[in-house]
Design an enzyme around this catalytic site. Structure first.
Site, mmCIF file in Angstrom:
data_model
loop_
_atom_site.group_PDB
_atom_site.id
_atom_site.type_symbol
_atom_site.label_atom_id
_atom_site.label_comp_id
_atom_site.label_asym_id
_atom_site.label_seq_id
_atom_site.Cartn_x
_atom_site.Cartn_y
_atom_site.Cartn_z
ATOM 1 N N VAL A 13 0.810 -1.230 0.000
ATOM 2 C CA VAL A 13 0.000 0.000 0.000
ATOM 3 C C VAL A 13 0.839 1.275 0.000
ATOM 4 O O VAL A 13 0.289 2.371 -0.046
ATOM 5 C CB VAL A 13 -0.981 0.071 1.202
ATOM 6 C CG1 VAL A 13 -2.053 -0.981 1.079
ATOM 7 C CG2 VAL A 13 -0.256 -0.027 2.523
ATOM 8 N N GLY A 14 2.168 1.150 0.075
ATOM 9 C CA GLY A 14 2.994 2.359 0.016
ATOM 10 C C GLY A 14 3.768 2.673 1.294
ATOM 11 O O GLY A 14 4.286 3.785 1.438
ATOM 12 N N LYS A 37 13.737 -1.644 9.456
ATOM 13 C CA LYS A 37 12.701 -2.544 8.935
ATOM 14 C C LYS A 37 12.946 -3.869 9.656
ATOM 15 O O LYS A 37 13.985 -4.511 9.435
ATOM 16 C CB LYS A 37 12.871 -2.672 7.415
ATOM 17 C CG LYS A 37 12.047 -3.734 6.751
ATOM 18 C CD LYS A 37 10.763 -3.188 6.170
ATOM 19 C CE LYS A 37 9.870 -4.326 5.703
ATOM 20 N NZ LYS A 37 8.574 -3.876 5.201
ATOM 21 N N GLU A 132 9.686 1.078 9.422
ATOM 22 C CA GLU A 132 8.640 0.568 8.528
ATOM 23 C C GLU A 132 8.215 -0.800 9.026
ATOM 24 O O GLU A 132 9.041 -1.713 9.157
ATOM 25 C CB GLU A 132 9.133 0.443 7.082
ATOM 26 C CG GLU A 132 7.976 -0.011 6.169
ATOM 27 C CD GLU A 132 8.383 -0.575 4.817
ATOM 28 O OE1 GLU A 132 9.510 -0.339 4.362
ATOM 29 O OE2 GLU A 132 7.527 -1.274 4.224
HETATM 30 N N1 LIG Z 1 3.617 7.871 -3.480
HETATM 31 C C1 LIG Z 1 3.886 6.880 -4.354
HETATM 32 N N2 LIG Z 1 4.567 7.154 -5.490
HETATM 33 C C2 LIG Z 1 4.834 6.195 -6.380
HETATM 34 N N3 LIG Z 1 4.450 4.913 -6.256
HETATM 35 C C3 LIG Z 1 3.769 4.571 -5.139
HETATM 36 C C4 LIG Z 1 3.470 5.529 -4.135
HETATM 37 N N4 LIG Z 1 2.787 4.896 -3.145
HETATM 38 C C5 LIG Z 1 2.674 3.610 -3.516
HETATM 39 N N5 LIG Z 1 3.265 3.392 -4.717
HETATM 40 C C6 LIG Z 1 3.270 2.120 -5.500
HETATM 41 O O1 LIG Z 1 2.819 1.077 -4.666
HETATM 42 C C7 LIG Z 1 3.766 0.004 -4.659
HETATM 43 C C8 LIG Z 1 3.823 -0.569 -3.262
HETATM 44 O O2 LIG Z 1 4.409 0.396 -2.417
HETATM 45 P P1 LIG Z 1 5.350 -0.044 -1.218
HETATM 46 O O3 LIG Z 1 5.816 1.224 -0.587
HETATM 47 O O4 LIG Z 1 6.380 -1.007 -1.671
HETATM 48 O O5 LIG Z 1 4.260 -0.780 -0.306
HETATM 49 P P2 LIG Z 1 4.434 -1.579 1.062
HETATM 50 O O6 LIG Z 1 5.729 -1.124 1.658
HETATM 51 O O7 LIG Z 1 3.242 -1.197 1.866
HETATM 52 O O8 LIG Z 1 4.432 -3.035 0.706
HETATM 53 C C9 LIG Z 1 5.080 0.635 -5.102
HETATM 54 O O9 LIG Z 1 5.913 -0.297 -5.708
HETATM 55 C C10 LIG Z 1 4.629 1.703 -6.030
HETATM 56 O O10 LIG Z 1 4.394 1.131 -7.307
HETATM 57 MG MG LIG Z 2 7.413 -2.205 2.211
#
Ligand SMILES: Nc1ncnc2c1ncn2[C@@H]1O[C@H](COP(=O)(O)OP(=O)(O)O)[C@@H](O)[C@H]1O
Ligand SMILES: [Mg+2]
Length: 254
Positions: A13-14, A37, A132
């Site tokens: 989810v980001g 992490k 995180e």
């Molecule tokens: N602000 C953002 N800008 C660009 N891509 C984003 C953003 N937020 C989420 N994403 C997209 O969502 C994907 C998952 O985000 P990530 O930070 O890896 O999630 P999590 O850490 O919750 O598993 C990323 O690979 C990217 O494609």
């Molecule tokens: Mg992550």
């Protein structure tokens, strides 16, 4: 020591993009910052592909590498526990034949807080720690320990990363409720990636989460790629100074 604990309504989810943008912006402002992490999993899967506005493919490095870019730390220092399979840290550690317990996670967290406050010459710095989480708030890290338990042990204020689109109201409010039930201080829900021109649904989602959750809702615009300057540019748009205000971590071993 100041800090923020970044969790999310789900995996993917980001959380990493938000954590890295925050850390990069704090670092660029001249303040010492460290990232932690507790465990990365899924390293067998290679780089994660994302699609930006306009359909451009963007490849994101693994979490600990992006957080290392944002802080100048070594990736192995950001995430002391690293696993190949894309499963929870608990299952990954079981599959590796060495099931995690809370003790190991608390020890690592204590090391991370010490890193955040250490200067190069062995003195004490006014550092900030960005943690995180893994998966969502109730994801298991160890046999007797969830992400929520770690956030409670660190006593850091919480940010919840959430999707802007359909389904996010319920997921955000459920995570908020679980966090508050555990006594965590939720600073904000951050909708990410927030489009330049939000739809009626997305704007309405932000309003509904604010109103039903009695919580601050902020947004993280699209980060174009995993470079430090771009992370810092977008991270600078977040109200991180205010979020950090009263966020003082406790020694997780005390
Ligand atoms: N602000 C953002 N800008 C660009 N891509 C984003 C953003 N937020 C989420 N994403 C997209 O969502 C994907 C998952 O985000 P990530 O930070 O890896 O999630 P999590 O850490 O919750 O598993 C990323 O690979 C990217 O494609
Ligand atoms: Mg992550």
């Amino acid at each position: 020591m100041r800090g923020l604990f970044v969790t999310g309504t789900d995996t993917g989810v980001g959380k990493t993009v938000l954590s890295a943008a925050l850390a990069a912006a704090i670092s660029e402002s001249g303040l010492p910052v460290a990232a932690y992490k507790p465990a990365v999993t899924g390293l067998d899967d290679g780089a994660e592909e994302g699609v930006l506005d306009g359909g451009v493919q963007q490849v994101w490095p693994p979490d600990h590498e992006l957080l290392a870019t944002a802080t100048g730390m070594a990736p192995e220092q950001v995430a002391p526990l690293r696993y190949g399979p894309a499963v929870s840290p608990l299952l990954a550690s079981q599959l590796a034949g060495a099931p995690l317990g809370s003790r190991r996670l608390l020890d690592d967290a204590a090391t991370a807080t010490a890193t955040a406050t250490a200067t190069a010459d062995g003195g004490e710095a006014d550092g900030t720690l960005i943690v995180e989480g893994v998966g969502g708030l109730l994801s298991p890290l160890a046999e007797d320990f969830t992400v929520c338990d770690l956030a409670v042990a660190l006593a850091l204020p919480l940010l919840i990363a959430a999707r802007p689109g359909l389904g996010t109201i319920n997921h955000s409010l459920l995570t908020l409720q679980a966090a508050r039930a555990a006594g965590l201080d939720v600073r904000a829900i951050v909708l990410t990636p927030w489009p330049e021109e939000p739809s009626r649904l997305e704007s309405s989602n932000a309003e509904a989460i604010t109103r039903f959750g009695f919580v601050e809702v902020d947004t993280l615009p699209c980060v174009a790629g995993p470079e430090l300057a771009e992370l810092a540019r977008v991270g600078a748009q977040l109200p991180w100074r205010r979020w950090l205000g009263a966020g003082v971590a406790r020694d997780p071993l005390s």
